[in-house]
Every structure is written in C-alpha cells, then in structure tokens.
Design a protein around this motif. Structure first.
Motif, PDB file in Angstrom:
ATOM      1  N   ALA A 108       0.840  -1.192   0.000  1.00  9.33           N
ATOM      2  CA  ALA A 108       0.000   0.000   0.000  1.00  9.33           C
ATOM      3  C   ALA A 108       0.876   1.244   0.000  1.00  9.33           C
ATOM      4  O   ALA A 108       0.661   2.188  -0.764  1.00  9.33           O
ATOM      5  N   ARG A 109       1.899   1.222   0.835  1.00  7.91           N
ATOM      6  CA  ARG A 109       2.799   2.367   0.944  1.00  7.91           C
ATOM      7  C   ARG A 109       3.502   2.616  -0.381  1.00  7.91           C
ATOM      8  O   ARG A 109       3.599   3.747  -0.858  1.00  7.91           O
ATOM      9  N   LEU A 110       3.944   1.500  -0.961  1.00  8.64           N
ATOM     10  CA  LEU A 110       4.673   1.584  -2.221  1.00  8.64           C
ATOM     11  C   LEU A 110       3.804   2.220  -3.327  1.00  8.64           C
ATOM     12  O   LEU A 110       4.211   3.172  -3.995  1.00  8.64           O
ATOM     13  N   PHE A 111       2.592   1.701  -3.448  1.00  3.86           N
ATOM     14  CA  PHE A 111       1.744   2.218  -4.525  1.00  3.86           C
ATOM     15  C   PHE A 111       1.251   3.628  -4.237  1.00  3.86           C
ATOM     16  O   PHE A 111       0.997   4.390  -5.167  1.00  3.86           O
ATOM     17  N   SER A 112       1.156   3.972  -2.962  1.00  5.30           N
ATOM     18  CA  SER A 112       0.684   5.320  -2.670  1.00  5.30           C
ATOM     19  C   SER A 112       1.700   6.358  -3.169  1.00  5.30           C
ATOM     20  O   SER A 112       1.331   7.476  -3.519  1.00  5.30           O
ATOM     21  N   GLU A 113       2.995   5.964  -3.219  1.00  3.73           N
ATOM     22  CA  GLU A 113       3.990   6.897  -3.765  1.00  3.73           C
ATOM     23  C   GLU A 113       3.712   7.170  -5.247  1.00  3.73           C
ATOM     24  O   GLU A 113       3.822   8.295  -5.715  1.00  3.73           O
ATOM     25  N   PHE A 114       3.372   6.119  -5.976  1.00  4.67           N
ATOM     26  CA  PHE A 114       3.065   6.307  -7.393  1.00  4.67           C
ATOM     27  C   PHE A 114       1.792   7.140  -7.546  1.00  4.67           C
ATOM     28  O   PHE A 114       1.706   8.015  -8.401  1.00  4.67           O
ATOM     29  N   ALA A 115       0.807   6.828  -6.703  1.00  5.50           N
ATOM     30  CA  ALA A 115      -0.454   7.567  -6.779  1.00  5.50           C
ATOM     31  C   ALA A 115      -0.205   9.049  -6.511  1.00  5.50           C
ATOM     32  O   ALA A 115      -0.696   9.916  -7.237  1.00  5.50           O
ATOM     33  N   ALA A 116       0.614   9.332  -5.488  1.00  5.72           N
ATOM     34  CA  ALA A 116       0.884  10.726  -5.129  1.00  5.72           C
ATOM     35  C   ALA A 116       1.543  11.467  -6.282  1.00  5.72           C
ATOM     36  O   ALA A 116       1.324  12.658  -6.485  1.00  5.72           O
ATOM     37  N   ALA A 117       2.354  10.728  -7.061  1.00  2.98           N
ATOM     38  CA  ALA A 117       3.038  11.373  -8.186  1.00  2.98           C
ATOM     39  C   ALA A 117       2.181  11.377  -9.444  1.00  2.98           C
ATOM     40  O   ALA A 117       2.606  11.832 -10.506  1.00  2.98           O
ATOM     41  N   GLY A 118       0.961  10.847  -9.331  1.00  3.40           N
ATOM     42  CA  GLY A 118       0.057  10.830 -10.482  1.00  3.40           C
ATOM     43  C   GLY A 118       0.517   9.885 -11.581  1.00  3.40           C
ATOM     44  O   GLY A 118       0.257  10.104 -12.761  1.00  3.40           O
ATOM     45  N   ILE A 119       1.216   8.812 -11.186  1.00  4.74           N
ATOM     46  CA  ILE A 119       1.726   7.864 -12.174  1.00  4.74           C
ATOM     47  C   ILE A 119       0.867   6.606 -12.158  1.00  4.74           C
ATOM     48  O   ILE A 119       0.625   6.023 -11.105  1.00  4.74           O
ATOM     49  N   SER A 120       0.425   6.204 -13.335  1.00  8.01           N
ATOM     50  CA  SER A 120      -0.389   4.992 -13.381  1.00  8.01           C
ATOM     51  C   SER A 120       0.498   3.788 -13.676  1.00  8.01           C
ATOM     52  O   SER A 120       1.321   3.801 -14.595  1.00  8.01           O
ATOM     53  N   THR A 128       5.539  -1.972 -14.091  1.00  7.61           N
ATOM     54  CA  THR A 128       5.855  -1.254 -15.325  1.00  7.61           C
ATOM     55  C   THR A 128       5.025   0.027 -15.443  1.00  7.61           C
ATOM     56  O   THR A 128       3.917   0.119 -14.908  1.00  7.61           O
ATOM     57  N   LEU A 129       5.597   0.970 -16.159  1.00  6.97           N
ATOM     58  CA  LEU A 129       4.942   2.263 -16.398  1.00  6.97           C
ATOM     59  C   LEU A 129       5.238   2.689 -17.819  1.00  6.97           C
ATOM     60  O   LEU A 129       6.224   2.244 -18.400  1.00  6.97           O
ATOM     61  N   ASP A 130       4.404   3.553 -18.346  1.00  6.30           N
ATOM     62  CA  ASP A 130       4.731   4.167 -19.626  1.00  6.30           C
ATOM     63  C   ASP A 130       5.888   5.122 -19.416  1.00  6.30           C
ATOM     64  O   ASP A 130       5.945   5.802 -18.395  1.00  6.30           O
ATOM     65  N   ALA A 131       6.788   5.185 -20.395  1.00  4.45           N
ATOM     66  CA  ALA A 131       7.980   6.010 -20.225  1.00  4.45           C
ATOM     67  C   ALA A 131       7.704   7.497 -20.422  1.00  4.45           C
ATOM     68  O   ALA A 131       8.528   8.227 -20.942  1.00  4.45           O
ATOM     69  N   VAL A 132       6.540   7.951 -19.994  1.00  6.84           N
ATOM     70  CA  VAL A 132       6.259   9.381 -20.123  1.00  6.84           C
ATOM     71  C   VAL A 132       6.449  10.072 -18.786  1.00  6.84           C
ATOM     72  O   VAL A 132       6.341  11.287 -18.687  1.00  6.84           O
ATOM     73  N   HIS A 133       6.728   9.276 -17.763  1.00  8.45           N
ATOM     74  CA  HIS A 133       6.768   9.830 -16.421  1.00  8.45           C
ATOM     75  C   HIS A 133       8.180  10.178 -15.966  1.00  8.45           C
ATOM     76  O   HIS A 133       9.125   9.506 -16.304  1.00  8.45           O
ATOM     77  N   ASP A 134       8.256  11.214 -15.158  1.00  8.09           N
ATOM     78  CA  ASP A 134       9.511  11.549 -14.516  1.00  8.09           C
ATOM     79  C   ASP A 134       9.491  10.870 -13.147  1.00  8.09           C
ATOM     80  O   ASP A 134       8.618  11.128 -12.324  1.00  8.09           O
ATOM     81  N   LEU A 135      10.448   9.996 -12.929  1.00  7.82           N
ATOM     82  CA  LEU A 135      10.398   9.171 -11.720  1.00  7.82           C
ATOM     83  C   LEU A 135      11.202   9.734 -10.556  1.00  7.82           C
ATOM     84  O   LEU A 135      11.303   9.105  -9.505  1.00  7.82           O
ATOM     85  N   GLY A 136      11.797  10.915 -10.750  1.00  9.32           N
ATOM     86  CA  GLY A 136      12.699  11.493  -9.758  1.00  9.32           C
ATOM     87  C   GLY A 136      12.209  11.396  -8.318  1.00  9.32           C
ATOM     88  O   GLY A 136      12.833  10.753  -7.474  1.00  9.32           O
ATOM     89  N   VAL A 137      11.060  12.000  -8.050  1.00  8.41           N
ATOM     90  CA  VAL A 137      10.548  12.083  -6.678  1.00  8.41           C
ATOM     91  C   VAL A 137      10.191  10.697  -6.140  1.00  8.41           C
ATOM     92  O   VAL A 137      10.567  10.318  -5.029  1.00  8.41           O
ATOM     93  N   VAL A 138       9.493   9.934  -6.966  1.00  9.88           N
ATOM     94  CA  VAL A 138       9.055   8.607  -6.534  1.00  9.88           C
ATOM     95  C   VAL A 138      10.265   7.756  -6.172  1.00  9.88           C
ATOM     96  O   VAL A 138      10.283   7.062  -5.159  1.00  9.88           O
ATOM     97  N   LYS A 139      11.290   7.837  -6.998  1.00 12.06           N
ATOM     98  CA  LYS A 139      12.477   7.015  -6.775  1.00 12.06           C
ATOM     99  C   LYS A 139      13.113   7.368  -5.425  1.00 12.06           C
ATOM    100  O   LYS A 139      13.469   6.499  -4.639  1.00 12.06           O
ATOM    101  N   ARG A 140      13.179   8.669  -5.160  1.00 11.28           N
ATOM    102  CA  ARG A 140      13.783   9.108  -3.901  1.00 11.28           C
ATOM    103  C   ARG A 140      12.980   8.605  -2.700  1.00 11.28           C
ATOM    104  O   ARG A 140      13.514   8.064  -1.755  1.00 11.28           O
ATOM    105  N   GLU A 141      11.658   8.721  -2.814  1.00 16.66           N
ATOM    106  CA  GLU A 141      10.801   8.287  -1.708  1.00 16.66           C
ATOM    107  C   GLU A 141      10.888   6.778  -1.497  1.00 16.66           C
ATOM    108  O   GLU A 141      10.977   6.296  -0.379  1.00 16.66           O
ATOM    109  N   LEU A 142      10.863   6.051  -2.618  1.00 16.00           N
ATOM    110  CA  LEU A 142      10.867   4.590  -2.505  1.00 16.00           C
ATOM    111  C   LEU A 142      12.199   4.056  -1.997  1.00 16.00           C
ATOM    112  O   LEU A 142      12.255   3.009  -1.359  1.00 16.00           O
TER     113      LEU A 142
END
Ligand code: ASP
Ligand code: MG
Length: 471
Positions: A327-339, A353-367
């Motif tokens: 839940a915690r993990l996916f909430s990071e993606f949700a917070a960043a608006g990444i599907s 997996t994600l579409d390569a349209v997203h910037d993962l900077g913040v999510v990566k740091r949080e995760l």
C-alpha cells in the motif's frame, strides 16, 4: 436500428465520403445512426495550430480549411454548407487569434478547438448524403444528450446521457431521418465543450448503441478488423473472426490500434455486438466482438506489443510479512500521479511497469527509503490474448519461442481478466519476438502450413500450431 461509426481515414476526402455514403445506403433499411470522426488528421492539425498560436503567436487555418473546402468542391455541395463551414472556420480562427494574443491555452479552450474537426466533418458528410437522396441530418452530440463532467481532454459521460440520447435519437429515427452525429465531443453541465479523449468517437458510437439498444454497432476502419498482430510488424497478420469484449479491451490497452480501450464498456454492459469493418474493403467479414468470443478451442487470439516501457524493480527484506508495505509503495506512485500497468511480486521484491512518459525522480527518492530501487528503461510489453484456461500450454509455447529467438523474459504477469498473458522484454527484441510468436501460433501464411483457410479463420489456426515449432 444500428450504429455505424467511421473513423478519420474513412472520411478523409471526397472519395472516401462517397464510399461511406454508399456503405450507409446499403444498410439504410436497418435504420442507421452514423457517427463520424474528424476528416483525416484534422484533430492533429488543430492541436498544432493551437500550439503555433500559443508559442509563436502565429495564426493560420489554411491547412485546416483546405481539405474541407476541397471536399466540398469535389462533392459539389451547395451554398448552404459553405456558409455553415465559413461560420465554423471564422469561430475557429477567432479562437486561435485569442490564444495568440493572450498566449494562454487552457484545457477548456483546447477541447473547444478540436471539437471543430467533428463539427465540420458531419456537416460535409450529411450534406453529401442528402444530395444522394439519403434523409441525413448533421447533429452535434450535445444536441442529442451527450453530457459529460468537466475533465477537459478526457471527459466522462454522465449517466443521464444514456436516457437523453435514447429519447432524442429514437425520435429522430422514427421520422425516417439518418442522423450523422459528431463523435468524440460532448458538453459539461455549464455548456462548455468537452472531449472524450483521443480516438473517443468509438466511445460515442458504443454509448449511442447501448443507449438505444441497437442491434449492433459497426466500427469502420481502414483494416479488415482486429488483426492477429500489428501488420507493420507482421505483414502476415490476419483478421480475427470473433473475439470477446474482454479480449478486445485487453488488446486495445496493450497497444493494438483497434478500438478506444474504454469503448468496449457500454456495449459490454448492454451486450450489444460490435463489428469492426474495413471501409476500403466492405465485403470482408471483419471482426465480431461479443459476449462470447470465437469457437473453442483456439489457443490464442492475437499478439500485441507496446514499446517505451519502464520496468521498476524494488527489492527489500523489509517487505517480508510487513502489512501495508505494498500500500505504501503504490501510494507513492499515486501521489506522483503515475499509473502503474503490470505488477509482479514475490516475498521480497516487486516489479512493475509504467509508460515512459513519467519523470520518476521524486518517486524514486521516496521509494529508496524502503527498498533498493532499480529503474530499467527501453522495455516493451508483449501481450498475448487468448484462452488463459489453457495458460500452461500457452506459457510453455511462449517461453519455447523466446528461447528459440534468444530473448530473455524479464517479468511475467497473467491478467486477472483471465484473457491476457503479458511479459516484458527489451524494446529492440520485441518486433522479432512478435514475428516469431505469430509464426508459431498462427503459422506461416494463410494458405500456408496451417492451412488454406481464408483470412478471418484465425480463431482455429492456433489449434494447428505444433508444440515447440518455433522453439
Ligand atoms: N478526431 C478525434 C481524434 O483524432 C477523435 C476520433 O477520431 O475518434 O482523436
Ligand atoms: Mg481521428
């Protein structure tokens, strides 16, 4: 009644509009409601014109006017349509001028702009149909009850649309009129123009069909139906005769350019059959989408692939027996608006997996606080849609083919929808693999080894594929 939807290429110029008119005429007795996309690439051109106005203060609608005016001239349409089109072009030009002056372009204005594409095409087509003695009438979707929320660019239709559409359209049809309706567009409750997302005319058509309890909805494209693979990758691809709504939806989600992924929903609920046909080849049977797919036993229906995917691997021993970790993990993606698309988990790792349209900077740091994160780019999802009750057989054969062409599978997921098996490979390996899989499951060529069947008998050809043939 039936619904007949024609896409942009099917109404791209005068010749195509003549062709569409004949197709409509041939089924006039079935009381068709016609739904049209914008002509050719109009939607793209409008979006480009909007960007030009916004970024460069440059306004020109010549490129937009030209194909429409040419069609009007070629079809020898009267002054009435010309006046109507002139008004629309004037409005469109004014809007663009406004954008160029204010250097501001909101979602609301963008939707208003692109709506002109469909509004132009229905007027031209209906006028031509009338000149050919079809009692056609151009209608803007909002005038027959298409009401949406205000999510510009991806509006959702309100439930009340269904009742309104049914009552207004059934009245029009009862008068012996063939309505020619704009796909793709609606209005919100405040009267703002909205759009249902790119390719949304399919959805407009299936909504009308479901609302009016149509006998069937025909979606006319420029290919012979839903194909067993992307013909650009597999020239040998052939039409699928029958397929279920779920299978068609999976194919659409995973990259097959067949139907708008959401378009299946209304008809799935109402049980209305969807027929995908080729306007360049009306005699071809096309693909029938309905509750039950094709005859069993067919091992697989189709293969599709989607490029430019990011694979994220997360490994953490912290995950072991930790409630709420996922839940915690996916909430990071949700917070960043990444599907997130595909997911596979084990005791200590999660791959997604994600579409390569997203910037993962913040999510990566949080995760990184809770797991070792590895981001792998340039991946592709290959999806096999078929009878997953025979998944072991299918998986065995898929992996055999992968080994045969020297491709390592990097993640596997079997869709909960029970019709899809998806796996991740490197981007550059995907086309070869899709070709090899197609050869394996569908044989060399229609008339080749799997046997002399006319195109469209794809459903059965999977049966003939010998185990390990491609391996
Ligand atoms: N004209 C719109 C588009 O190009 C909608 C459609 O074609 O379905 O996305
Ligand atoms: Mg289009």
């Amino acid at each position: 009644m039936i619904v007949m939807k024609f896409g942009g290429t099917s109404v791209a110029d005068a010749e195509r509009i003549r062709n569409v008119t004949e197709i409509v005429r041939s089924q006039e007795k079935r009381k068709p409601v016609v739904v049209l996309s914008a002509m050719g690439n109009t939607t793209d051109y409008i979006l480009e014109a909007a960007e030009d106005a916004l970024k460069r203060g440059f306004v020109s609608i010549e490129k937009l006017e030209e194909p429409h005016l040419k069609a009007v001239a070629d079809l020898e349409l009267g002054p009435l349509v010309k006046t109507e089109l002139k008004t629309l072009f004037w409005e469109l030009g004014s809007l663009l001028t406004g954008i160029s002056l204010t250097r501001e372009l909101t979602g609301r204005t963008r939707d208003c702009l692109v709506s002109f594409g469909e509004r132009l095409s229905v007027r031209i087509a209906a006028a031509y149909m009338k000149s050919r003695k079809i009692k056609a009438q151009a209608i803007d979707a909002w005038d027959v009850g298409f009401v949406s929320d205000s999510s510009f660019g991806r509006a959702e239709l309100k439930n009340e649309s269904f009742v309104r559409i049914a009552s207004s359209l059934l009245t029009v049809i009862a008068e012996g009129i063939t309505p020619v309706i704009t796909g793709f567009i609606a209005k919100d409750e405040n009267g703002n123009i909205t759009t249902l997302g790119r390719g949304g005319s399919d959805l407009s058509a299936t909504v009308i069909a479901a609302a009016c309890k149509a006998e069937e909805v025909q979606v006319w494209k420029d290919v012979d139906g839903i194909l067993t693979a992307d013909p650009k990758i597999v020239p040998d691809a052939r039409p699928v005769e029958k397929i279920s709504y779920e299978e068609a939806a999976e194919l659409a989600y995973f990259g097959a350019q067949v139907l708008h992924p959401r378009a299946m929903q209304p008809c799935m609920k109402s049980g209305t059959p969807v027929l995908v046909k080729n306007s360049y080849n009306p005699k071809a049977p096309g693909t029938r989408i309905e509750i039950k797919g094709g005859k069993e036993p067919s091992l697989i229906r189709a293969i599709t692939s989607r490029k430019n995917i990011i694979l994220v691997d997360l490994v953490s021993t912290y995950m072991l027996g930790q409630p709420g970790y996922l839940a915690r993990l996916f909430s990071e993606f949700a917070a960043a608006g990444i599907s997130v698309d595909m997911v596979a988990t084990s005791e200590v790792s999660v791959s997604l997996t994600l579409d390569a349209v997203h910037d993962l900077g913040v999510v990566k740091r949080e995760l990184s606080r809770i797991a070792a994160v590895e981001v792998k780019t340039d991946k592709a999802i290959v999806t096999i849609v078929g009878d997953v009750r025979r998944s072991s057989e299918i998986l065995e054969q898929i992996f055999g083919v992968c080994r045969g062409v020297g491709v390592q599978v990097q993640m596997v997921s079997q869709g909960a929808s029970k019709v899809n098996i998806s796996f991740i490979v490197n981007d550059e390996e995907a086309p070869e693999l899709v070709k090899a899989l197609h050869r394996h499951f569908f044989g060399e060529k229609p008339g080749g080894k799997t046997g002399g069947k006319p195109a469209g008998k794809t459903g059965e050809s999977g049966k003939g594929s010998g185990r390990g043939k491609g391996a």
